[in-house]
Motif scaffolding. Structure first.
Motif, short mmCIF file in Angstrom:
data_model
loop_
_atom_site.label_atom_id
_atom_site.label_comp_id
_atom_site.label_asym_id
_atom_site.label_seq_id
_atom_site.Cartn_x
_atom_site.Cartn_y
_atom_site.Cartn_z
N LEU A 29 0.83 -1.21 0.00
CA LEU A 29 0.00 0.00 0.00
C LEU A 29 0.86 1.26 0.00
O LEU A 29 0.56 2.24 -0.68
N ALA A 30 1.95 1.22 0.75
CA ALA A 30 2.85 2.38 0.78
C ALA A 30 3.49 2.59 -0.59
O ALA A 30 3.62 3.72 -1.06
N ALA A 31 3.87 1.51 -1.26
CA ALA A 31 4.46 1.62 -2.60
C ALA A 31 3.44 2.17 -3.58
O ALA A 31 3.75 3.02 -4.41
N LEU A 32 2.20 1.69 -3.49
CA LEU A 32 1.13 2.18 -4.37
C LEU A 32 0.87 3.66 -4.12
O LEU A 32 0.72 4.44 -5.05
N ALA A 33 0.83 4.05 -2.86
CA ALA A 33 0.61 5.46 -2.54
C ALA A 33 1.74 6.31 -3.08
O ALA A 33 1.51 7.42 -3.58
N GLY A 34 2.96 5.81 -3.03
CA GLY A 34 4.09 6.54 -3.59
C GLY A 34 3.96 6.72 -5.08
O GLY A 34 4.23 7.79 -5.63
N ARG A 35 3.50 5.67 -5.77
CA ARG A 35 3.31 5.78 -7.22
C ARG A 35 2.19 6.75 -7.56
O ARG A 35 2.27 7.49 -8.53
N LEU A 36 1.12 6.74 -6.79
CA LEU A 36 0.02 7.68 -7.04
C LEU A 36 0.48 9.12 -6.84
O LEU A 36 0.12 10.01 -7.59
N HIS A 37 1.30 9.32 -5.82
CA HIS A 37 1.83 10.67 -5.58
C HIS A 37 2.68 11.11 -6.76
O HIS A 37 2.59 12.24 -7.21
#
Length: 93
Positions: A29-37
């Motif tokens: 989830l943290a990696a996905l949030a980083g990509r969305l950012h």
């Protein structure tokens, strides 16, 4: 004494259980949030490029319409179109 086989020496990462651990889910989830950012940043850059292009186009149009010869050519074209339409309708000027 018992013999050990390859299946007995598996580590926890090599288990056949496909359910990720809560820690692994948080990591994903943290990696996905980083990509969305990062994607939001790319959209901002794209808006900036679009804004610069729009300003350049408006600047070019302002310079073109300040040219008296171009404006006269445009007016002559509009007059010719109106005259052709009026003549086609039988309302010649």
């Amino acid at each position: 004494m018992s013999e050990t086989t390859a299946s007995d020496t598996t580590t926890p990462d090599q288990t056949t259980d496909l359910t990720p651990s809560p820690a692994r889910r948080r990591g994903r989830l943290a990696a996905l949030a980083g990509r969305l950012h990062d994607q939001r940043g790319m959209a901002t850059a794209e808006y900036a490029v679009g804004t610069v292009a729009a300003v350049a186009l408006v600047t070019a149009l302002i310079n073109v319409f300040r040219n008296k010869e171009f404006v006269q050519l445009l007016l002559d074209l509009v007059k010719a179109i109106f005259q052709a339409v009026m003549a086609a309708k039988g309302l010649g000027i």
